[in-house]
Design an enzyme around this catalytic site. Sequence first.
Site, PDB file in Angstrom:
ATOM      1  N   ASN A 141     -50.995  19.973 -30.284  1.00  0.00           N
ATOM      2  CA  ASN A 141     -50.780  18.536 -30.285  1.00  0.00           C
ATOM      3  C   ASN A 141     -50.044  18.154 -29.192  1.00  0.00           C
ATOM      4  O   ASN A 141     -50.217  16.975 -28.466  1.00  0.00           O
ATOM      5  CB  ASN A 141     -50.263  17.893 -31.581  1.00  0.00           C
ATOM      6  CG  ASN A 141     -48.874  18.746 -32.008  1.00  0.00           C
ATOM      7  OD1 ASN A 141     -48.319  19.756 -31.316  1.00  0.00           O
ATOM      8  ND2 ASN A 141     -48.553  18.415 -33.096  1.00  0.00           N
ATOM      9  N   CYS A 154     -40.409  22.074 -25.920  1.00  0.00           N
ATOM     10  CA  CYS A 154     -39.856  20.861 -26.809  1.00  0.00           C
ATOM     11  C   CYS A 154     -39.005  21.090 -27.875  1.00  0.00           C
ATOM     12  O   CYS A 154     -38.561  20.413 -28.460  1.00  0.00           O
ATOM     13  CB  CYS A 154     -41.212  20.319 -27.414  1.00  0.00           C
ATOM     14  SG  CYS A 154     -42.105  21.320 -28.238  1.00  0.00           S
ATOM     15  N   LEU A 155     -38.986  22.584 -28.176  1.00  0.00           N
ATOM     16  CA  LEU A 155     -37.913  23.133 -29.191  1.00  0.00           C
ATOM     17  C   LEU A 155     -38.659  22.962 -30.485  1.00  0.00           C
ATOM     18  O   LEU A 155     -39.234  21.913 -30.775  1.00  0.00           O
ATOM     19  CB  LEU A 155     -36.543  22.584 -29.020  1.00  0.00           C
ATOM     20  CG  LEU A 155     -35.879  22.870 -27.430  1.00  0.00           C
ATOM     21  CD1 LEU A 155     -34.771  22.201 -27.412  1.00  0.00           C
ATOM     22  CD2 LEU A 155     -35.847  24.341 -27.270  1.00  0.00           C
ATOM     23  N   ARG A 207     -35.534  12.681 -25.369  1.00  0.00           N
ATOM     24  CA  ARG A 207     -35.978  12.319 -26.697  1.00  0.00           C
ATOM     25  C   ARG A 207     -35.545  10.721 -27.021  1.00  0.00           C
ATOM     26  O   ARG A 207     -35.936   9.982 -27.599  1.00  0.00           O
ATOM     27  CB  ARG A 207     -36.192  13.437 -27.595  1.00  0.00           C
ATOM     28  CG  ARG A 207     -37.043  14.636 -27.337  1.00  0.00           C
ATOM     29  CD  ARG A 207     -38.494  14.231 -27.258  1.00  0.00           C
ATOM     30  NE  ARG A 207     -38.942  13.668 -28.817  1.00  0.00           N
ATOM     31  CZ  ARG A 207     -39.057  14.263 -29.901  1.00  0.00           C
ATOM     32  NH1 ARG A 207     -38.980  15.509 -30.031  1.00  0.00           N
ATOM     33  NH2 ARG A 207     -39.444  13.685 -31.133  1.00  0.00           N
ATOM     34  N   SER A 251     -37.709  17.629 -38.882  1.00  0.00           N
ATOM     35  CA  SER A 251     -37.440  17.763 -37.204  1.00  0.00           C
ATOM     36  C   SER A 251     -36.033  17.533 -36.861  1.00  0.00           C
ATOM     37  O   SER A 251     -35.366  16.427 -37.548  1.00  0.00           O
ATOM     38  CB  SER A 251     -38.387  16.968 -36.399  1.00  0.00           C
ATOM     39  OG  SER A 251     -37.966  16.767 -35.074  1.00  0.00           O
ATOM     40  N   THR A 252     -35.528  18.248 -36.080  1.00  0.00           N
ATOM     41  CA  THR A 252     -34.042  18.018 -35.350  1.00  0.00           C
ATOM     42  C   THR A 252     -33.990  16.718 -34.430  1.00  0.00           C
ATOM     43  O   THR A 252     -33.397  15.562 -34.670  1.00  0.00           O
ATOM     44  CB  THR A 252     -33.410  19.024 -35.032  1.00  0.00           C
ATOM     45  OG1 THR A 252     -33.289  19.905 -35.964  1.00  0.00           O
ATOM     46  CG2 THR A 252     -32.070  18.817 -34.472  1.00  0.00           C
ATOM     47  N   MET A 278     -45.919  24.527 -37.949  1.00  0.00           N
ATOM     48  CA  MET A 278     -45.681  24.198 -39.442  1.00  0.00           C
ATOM     49  C   MET A 278     -46.866  23.865 -40.270  1.00  0.00           C
ATOM     50  O   MET A 278     -47.735  23.278 -39.769  1.00  0.00           O
ATOM     51  CB  MET A 278     -44.783  22.845 -39.797  1.00  0.00           C
ATOM     52  CG  MET A 278     -43.261  23.197 -39.387  1.00  0.00           C
ATOM     53  SD  MET A 278     -42.176  21.832 -39.863  1.00  0.00           S
ATOM     54  CE  MET A 278     -42.253  20.927 -38.313  1.00  0.00           C
ATOM     55  N   GLN A 280     -42.837  13.280 -27.332  1.00  0.00           N
ATOM     56  CA  GLN A 280     -42.524  14.290 -26.615  1.00  0.00           C
ATOM     57  C   GLN A 280     -42.751  14.389 -25.286  1.00  0.00           C
ATOM     58  O   GLN A 280     -42.012  14.570 -24.384  1.00  0.00           O
ATOM     59  CB  GLN A 280     -42.910  15.599 -27.378  1.00  0.00           C
ATOM     60  CG  GLN A 280     -42.609  16.826 -26.687  1.00  0.00           C
ATOM     61  CD  GLN A 280     -41.038  17.055 -26.772  1.00  0.00           C
ATOM     62  OE1 GLN A 280     -40.435  17.243 -27.631  1.00  0.00           O
ATOM     63  NE2 GLN A 280     -40.447  17.321 -25.537  1.00  0.00           N
ATOM     64  N   ARG A 328     -43.871  10.805 -39.033  1.00  0.00           N
ATOM     65  CA  ARG A 328     -44.299  12.390 -38.565  1.00  0.00           C
ATOM     66  C   ARG A 328     -45.139  12.934 -39.738  1.00  0.00           C
ATOM     67  O   ARG A 328     -44.373  12.981 -40.722  1.00  0.00           O
ATOM     68  CB  ARG A 328     -42.895  12.766 -38.310  1.00  0.00           C
ATOM     69  CG  ARG A 328     -42.921  14.391 -37.613  1.00  0.00           C
ATOM     70  CD  ARG A 328     -41.508  14.705 -37.554  1.00  0.00           C
ATOM     71  NE  ARG A 328     -41.579  16.276 -37.046  1.00  0.00           N
ATOM     72  CZ  ARG A 328     -41.492  16.720 -35.886  1.00  0.00           C
ATOM     73  NH1 ARG A 328     -41.621  15.974 -35.196  1.00  0.00           N
ATOM     74  NH2 ARG A 328     -41.437  17.845 -35.677  1.00  0.00           N
ATOM     75  N   HIS A 357     -48.608  14.474 -30.057  1.00  0.00           N
ATOM     76  CA  HIS A 357     -47.104  14.070 -30.029  1.00  0.00           C
ATOM     77  C   HIS A 357     -46.665  13.346 -28.843  1.00  0.00           C
ATOM     78  O   HIS A 357     -45.881  13.779 -28.105  1.00  0.00           O
ATOM     79  CB  HIS A 357     -46.453  15.621 -30.069  1.00  0.00           C
ATOM     80  CG  HIS A 357     -45.136  15.519 -30.251  1.00  0.00           C
ATOM     81  ND1 HIS A 357     -44.299  14.353 -30.852  1.00  0.00           N
ATOM     82  CD2 HIS A 357     -44.161  16.539 -30.658  1.00  0.00           C
ATOM     83  CE1 HIS A 357     -43.211  14.565 -31.251  1.00  0.00           C
ATOM     84  NE2 HIS A 357     -43.024  16.038 -31.180  1.00  0.00           N
ATOM     85  N   ASP A 376     -44.868  26.011 -25.995  1.00  0.00           N
ATOM     86  CA  ASP A 376     -44.359  25.577 -27.077  1.00  0.00           C
ATOM     87  C   ASP A 376     -44.560  26.649 -28.288  1.00  0.00           C
ATOM     88  O   ASP A 376     -45.067  27.660 -28.032  1.00  0.00           O
ATOM     89  CB  ASP A 376     -45.272  24.312 -27.538  1.00  0.00           C
ATOM     90  CG  ASP A 376     -44.876  23.595 -28.559  1.00  0.00           C
ATOM     91  OD1 ASP A 376     -43.672  23.690 -29.322  1.00  0.00           O
ATOM     92  OD2 ASP A 376     -45.710  22.672 -29.212  1.00  0.00           O
TER      93      ASP A 376
END
Length: 356
Positions: free
Chosen positions: A201, A305-306, A332, A92-93, A270, A173, A143, A170, A265
């Site tokens: 989520n 949320c990207l 965030r 995750s970024t 993933m 977020q 995570r 999540h 979203d």
Amino acid sequence: MSAKLLSAHSTVFKCWQTRQRGLWRCLSTGSASLGSGSLKGRSCLTLKDFSSDEIKSLLWASSDLKHRIKLEKQYLPILQGKSMAMIFEKRSTRTRMSTETGFALLGGHSCFLTSQDIHLGVNESCRDTARVLSRQCDIVLARVYSHSTLEELDREASVPIINGLSDLYHPIQILADFLTLQEHYGSLQGLTVSWIGDGNNVLHSFMMAAAKLGVHLRIATPKGYEPEMSLIQEAQRLSREHGTQFLLTDDPMEAAHGSNVLVTDTWISMGQEEEKKKRMKDFEGYQITMKTASVAKPDWTFLHCLPRKMEEVDDEVFYSSLSLVFPESENRKWTIMGLIVALLTDYSPQIPMPKI
């Protein structure tokens, strides 16, 4: 893991909506304290476990830290001498950057652990990992793929555990999303949020928090992609308890009708890559466009949320002046900071509580 909550006197506020550089402020007639009691020592696996007042206190602490550090340029080494383990089974970024930079801003040290560094539940059990990390650090953010991993870590650890994302929730977020909406609209009470997309989520976390903040929730998912039934039932219960509206449909335009906030979203999370072809077909008609927004309220905004894909929302909406995705991504950092501070300290915000 849960610490005994401390009672506190309620504080009365006379609020006015005066927007100043993205922050809403109120005039307080009482002292600044986390009204619902201390959250110190608690874990955060899901916002289902947090009351309305507790979620509001987290948003308050986040807003306060943002104001003091970003706007007033204060140096606040609140977490000096503290350390955090960051377990990332999924990349995750935003989660990594917000947590590492935020923890550092507060004087703490974080240690990033991927599957290349530790083999959680493979070479070492979750039970043993939790007990080892509890002796090495003050807090753990994980995570993970399975929510059961978080639950096992929490059972065995003697330090707070934060859900950085799981297959079920999540929460960090959603704290950022609600802080962003609070800053933009001045108040969350009475807003209508429309979720158009997968019953995943992120949506589950919206469902566990929206009603507690007076937010109406309208959900559109394709048939077969609805949220978990047990969480639908809990969201309906919360809606009745807090007097909000809750709608579940498979029609995106019905969900968007009369909405303040349009949210989507990824359609393919993933671990779902093999389902891509089927999912792309099943989600036809779910892209958020200006046509979707045409039935929303004139003051509509957009959240995501990207990372974002074109099939989920077109450029016209995503890059419009009504899109809040980049303030949302910044928040965030401030909300994870607020959460960590609340779980590790007896922090008292200095600015008055924003109007919820």
